[in-house]
Design an enzyme around this catalytic site. Structure first.
Site, PDB file in Angstrom:
ATOM      1  N   GLN A  86      -0.660 -21.808  94.922  1.00 12.60           N
ATOM      2  CA  GLN A  86      -0.494 -21.178  96.239  1.00 12.60           C
ATOM      3  C   GLN A  86       0.662 -20.199  96.154  1.00 12.60           C
ATOM      4  O   GLN A  86       1.750 -20.537  95.700  1.00 12.60           O
ATOM      5  CB  GLN A  86      -0.200 -22.239  97.283  1.00 12.60           C
ATOM      6  CG  GLN A  86       0.064 -21.667  98.651  1.00 12.60           C
ATOM      7  CD  GLN A  86       0.425 -22.748  99.655  1.00 12.60           C
ATOM      8  OE1 GLN A  86       0.101 -23.904  99.488  1.00 12.60           O
ATOM      9  NE2 GLN A  86       1.113 -22.352 100.690  1.00 12.60           N
ATOM     10  N   SER A  90       4.942 -18.225  99.983  1.00 13.45           N
ATOM     11  CA  SER A  90       6.380 -18.079 100.266  1.00 13.45           C
ATOM     12  C   SER A  90       7.003 -16.953  99.452  1.00 13.45           C
ATOM     13  O   SER A  90       6.640 -16.729  98.294  1.00 13.45           O
ATOM     14  CB  SER A  90       7.119 -19.373  99.942  1.00 13.45           C
ATOM     15  OG  SER A  90       6.681 -20.411 100.784  1.00 13.45           O
ATOM     16  N   SER A 126       3.680 -24.141  93.382  1.00 14.95           N
ATOM     17  CA  SER A 126       3.309 -25.295  92.564  1.00 14.95           C
ATOM     18  C   SER A 126       2.219 -24.873  91.586  1.00 14.95           C
ATOM     19  O   SER A 126       1.276 -24.193  91.975  1.00 14.95           O
ATOM     20  CB  SER A 126       2.767 -26.427  93.437  1.00 14.95           C
ATOM     21  OG  SER A 126       3.734 -26.841  94.353  1.00 14.95           O
ATOM     22  N   GLU A 139      -4.804 -28.434 105.656  1.00 16.05           N
ATOM     23  CA  GLU A 139      -3.995 -29.113 104.630  1.00 16.05           C
ATOM     24  C   GLU A 139      -3.142 -30.199 105.275  1.00 16.05           C
ATOM     25  O   GLU A 139      -3.057 -31.312 104.780  1.00 16.05           O
ATOM     26  CB  GLU A 139      -3.090 -28.105 103.910  1.00 16.05           C
ATOM     27  CG  GLU A 139      -2.153 -28.768 102.918  1.00 16.05           C
ATOM     28  CD  GLU A 139      -1.039 -27.853 102.449  1.00 16.05           C
ATOM     29  OE1 GLU A 139      -0.605 -28.018 101.291  1.00 16.05           O
ATOM     30  OE2 GLU A 139      -0.574 -27.005 103.230  1.00 16.05           O
TER      31      GLU A 139
END
Length: 166
Positions: A39, A42, A74, A157
């Site tokens: 992902q 950010s 991650s 999520e």
């Protein structure tokens, strides 16, 4: 190894917003674990504020040119693909002008660096994109409507994490 970013986030986004070609290309390989996803939302200085994104994907003929930096990813150093949000129209209001992208992490100009934590672990990464040439079909969902795609899967999520705890 269960790839949550692939199973919950990328898979959900592709099922809801993907083209038939994207679904055929990614869904079964994600389900079998053939593709590891990360992902890429950010950014330094923006944190989790999606409207503050500075990464840009600018149209360049039949491709998009991606430039920017992501942090706290991650699996970034291991992933074959990532789900990414990038600004595609700076002239639109903050939550518009952002698109959702399926990015091949091995394209030239994509560089992943592990982030060492106090524990010595490096489970998160920062990823730099410098003039990465993405095909136009890397966009998932409508152009400039990526916040809607992203918010939908992030809401799901949170529900999945809550259900797992129960």
């Amino acid at each position: 190894y269960l790839n949550i970013q692939g199973m919950v986030l990328a898979g959900e986004a592709i099922m809801r917003s993907g083209t038939e070609r994207q679904k055929a290309s990614f869904l079964s390989r994600t389900l079998t674990g053939e593709i590891l996803w990360c992902q890429l939302f950010s950014e330094p200085g923006a944190g989790s504020d999606l409207a503050g994104l500075r990464s840009r994907a600018e149209r360049d003929g039949d491709r998009y040119l991606l430039n920017g930096q992501k942090v706290w990813s991650s699996n970034g150093q291991f992933a074959q693909y990532g789900i990414l949000l990038a600004r595609t129209d700076a002239g639109l209001p903050k939550h518009k002008g952002i698109s959702f992208v399926l990015i091949d992490m091995h394209l030239p100009g994509a560089e992943t660096r592990p982030l060492k934590q106090m524990t010595g672990e490096d489970e998160f990464d920062e990823v730099f994109f410098t003039d990465v040439r993405m095909p136009s079909d890397a966009l998932l969902g409508p152009l400039n409507e990526g916040c809607g795609v992203g918010m939908t899967i992030l809401t799901n999520e949170r529900g999945s994490i809550g259900a797992a705890a129960i």
